[in-house]
Write an enzyme that holds these catalytic residues in place. Structure first.
Site, PDB file in Angstrom:
ATOM      1  N   TYR A 129       8.307 -10.891 -42.207  1.00 34.07           N
ATOM      2  CA  TYR A 129       6.567 -10.833 -42.150  1.00 34.07           C
ATOM      3  C   TYR A 129       5.828 -10.900 -43.212  1.00 34.07           C
ATOM      4  CZ  TYR A 129       8.070 -11.486 -37.252  1.00 34.07           C
ATOM      5  OH  TYR A 129       8.486 -11.908 -35.961  1.00 34.07           O
ATOM      6  N   LYS A 176      20.615  -4.986 -38.622  1.00 39.04           N
ATOM      7  CA  LYS A 176      21.691  -6.015 -38.695  1.00 39.04           C
ATOM      8  C   LYS A 176      22.456  -5.583 -40.254  1.00 39.04           C
ATOM      9  CE  LYS A 176      23.572  -9.402 -37.404  1.00 39.04           C
ATOM     10  NZ  LYS A 176      24.411  -9.531 -36.089  1.00 39.04           N
ATOM     11  N   ASP A 209      21.710  -6.954 -32.334  1.00 34.78           N
ATOM     12  CA  ASP A 209      22.145  -7.938 -31.428  1.00 34.78           C
ATOM     13  C   ASP A 209      22.848  -7.140 -30.171  1.00 34.78           C
ATOM     14  OD1 ASP A 209      23.834  -7.419 -33.511  1.00 34.78           O
ATOM     15  OD2 ASP A 209      25.173  -9.397 -33.059  1.00 34.78           O
ATOM     16  N   ASP A 233       9.818  -7.179 -33.326  1.00 36.18           N
ATOM     17  CA  ASP A 233       9.002  -8.265 -32.495  1.00 36.18           C
ATOM     18  C   ASP A 233       9.646  -8.883 -31.406  1.00 36.18           C
ATOM     19  OD1 ASP A 233       6.829  -9.603 -32.176  1.00 36.18           O
ATOM     20  OD2 ASP A 233       7.017 -11.213 -33.985  1.00 36.18           O
TER      21      ASP A 233
END
Ligand code: NAP
Length: 483
Positions: A129, A176, A209, A233
């Site tokens: 971002y 991740k 995930d 987000d």
């Protein structure tokens, strides 16, 4: 005499003016002494030609007051402007985005009764971002994912301090790191180090995930989840759907000096001016603001009035009950005001404390190393020549250089030397890894410039990345298939 606070109020776009007015009326009705300074930002400002969407007067107001309550701001698509929301977060370095997701009595969902009570603590200024994007070639775009050790330390400490301020007992870190070992891995490693300083709080790492999967399967297992910007987000929107939708998802952007309180949702333009929208998310952002200002009693009054309105009086807005029998935004607001002072029997009082903002060293060179070296470069090029042809040209071009071509990759997969049987689809953009011919010999800037001059007649290059080594640890990833 109650303490007087000054707050910058940005009504915002679309439904923003309706939901912020509802919040302002309810907060004022508690008797807290707030002087609201109304400020502009967003679509109207863009349309006046100001590219940031945030006028100087608004910036000055927030600098003076340190606290802002903000309605959603529309990001016009196709004008090339940056989001005014992101500009505000970055300008005031509100590095922590705190997004509670709690089950509400009276709001029936498939999860009702399971006691969902999660807080997502999302890093707010780094990661993808930062919006640093480039076209590598006409056919390939790139976005830089920048994550700093300092940024990780700040958000992780904030998550633990926030957990303590609400008497929460567990923090998960969702990353991740299994795939992005440098960036997401930095978050994971920092979390594991910092967690040791908070022995009163249980800590766990979870792959993001699986975190999304577990949030849908068994959301009640989570307490606080700290995570990087984009993960946060997505997880927070997912979380809001578990408890009744975006109408119930508040948020706070917190920094060392400034705090901006706002809902997770956007300006929902199709509902603007129709007096049908649910103002709860902005109202609860206002409640977070009251706690931030030390107005714990007023916050508790609103929490109880809200629960009484939803669960006891069953006054509900259109997003919950549909068009028939729904309360308008103003009727809902008046019902909450009418219930101020009533305590809801199942209200869970958390014994809130102010957040102890973590103290982080301000030094720019936050991470110091005693030894550094450059092992080579990744040279990003554009070409439509066959791989073997331009690879041979690059090998020849490097013949008199201090570096040799080690491999070529396309979007992270090695394509030269080719893996037997592997046929990855190609684009016009490649990364060519050149390494020092002599092991343990540092590549100098002059060597890089020399190589670029030799390469340039054969292929277009767009940028280089140095293969840095810090304290003996390689500071770059291998491509898939690289040995
Ligand atoms: P959105 O404004 O959040 O609206 C998406 C949908 O969520 C709405 O159509 C509505 O669903 C539901 N919704 C949102 N707020 C609600 C509320 N208070 N009560 C009940 N339902 C609510 O997302 P968007 O349509 O993608 O974005 C619109 C604009 O907002 C864009 O310009 C975007 O850039 C901006 N935005 C701003 C912020 C911010 O200021 N922080 C955040 C996100 C987006 P139904 O259609 O199912 O009724």
């Amino acid at each position: 005499m109650p303490q007087k606070h000054k707050v910058s109020l940005i009504p915002g776009d679309g439904i923003g003016p309706e939901v912020t007015l509802a919040t302002q009326k309810i907060i004022d009705a508690t008797g807290v002494n707030i002087e609201w300074e109304i400020c502009e930002a967003g679509a109207k400002v863009f349309k006046k030609g100001l590219g940031t969407g945030v006028p100087r007067e608004t910036v000055d107001s927030i600098i003076r007051n340190k606290v802002a309550l903000k309605g959603p701001l529309e990001t016009p698509v196709g004008f090339g402007e940056k989001s005014a929301n992101v500009t505000l977060r970055k300008m005031f370095d509100t590095y922590g985005n705190i997004r509670p997701i709690s089950e509400f009595a009276g709001i029936n969902t498939p999860y009702s009764g399971r006691g969902i009570d999660i807080v997502i603590v999302r890093e707010n200024v780094e990661d993808l971002y930062a919006g640093i994007e480039h076209m590598q070639s006409p056919g390939v775009a790139q976005c830089l994912k920048l994550i700093s050790r300092k940024g990780c330390e700040k958000i992780i400490r904030l998550a633990f301090e926030f957990a303590r301020s609400e008497g929460r007992k567990m923090v998960h870190c969702a990353t991740k790191a299994n795939i992005m070992k440098a960036t997401e891995g930095l978050m994971k490693r920092t979390f594991e180090e910092i967690a040791k300083e908070y022995p009163d709080i249980e800590s766990h790492h979870i792959i993001v995930d699986n975190c999304a999967h577990q949030m849908v399967k068994k959301p009640e297992q989570f307490d606080v989840i700290v995570t990087t910007n984009m993960n946060g987000d997505i997880l927070s929107d997912l979380g809001s759907a578990l408890i009744g939708g975006l109408g119930f998802a508040p948020g706070a952007n917190i920094g060392d000096q400034f705090s901006i309180f706002e809902a997770v949702h956007g300006s929902a333009p199709k509902y603007a001016g129709k007096n049908v929208i649910n103002p709860t998310a902005v109202l609860l952002s206002g409640v977070m603001m009251l706690r931030h200002l030390g107005e714990f009693e007023a916050a508790k009054l609103i929490d109880n009035a809200l629960l009484t309105t939803l669960a006891a009086d069953k006054v509900l807005t259109r997003d919950i009950v549909g068009d028939t029998g729904a309360a308008s935004t103003t009727q809902y607001t008046d019902a909450i005001i009418g219930n101020l002072g009533k305590m809801y029997s199942e209200y869970k009082d958390r014994n809130y404390h102010p957040i102890k903002m973590p103290h982080i060293r301000q030094d720019q060179d936050f991470v110091r190393v005693s030894k550094r070296g450059v092992n080579g470069i990744d040279l990003f090029i554009e070409t439509d020549k066959p791989v073997v042809q331009f690879a041979k040209e690059l090998e020849l071009a490097a013949a008199n250089s201090t570096m040799k071509l080690k491999m070529i990759s396309s979007r992270g997969v090695r394509v030269y030397p080719a893996e037997q049987g592997a046929t990855p689809d190609l684009t016009d953009s490649f990364s060519c890894r050149f390494v020092s011919k002599e092991i343990h010999t540092d590549v100098k800037d002059a060597d890089i410039i020399h190589l670029l001059q030799k390469v340039e007649p054969h292929v277009r290059w767009s940028h280089i990345e140095k293969l840095n080594e810090f304290d003996g640890v390689a500071g770059y990833s291998k491509s898939h298939g690289e040995d």
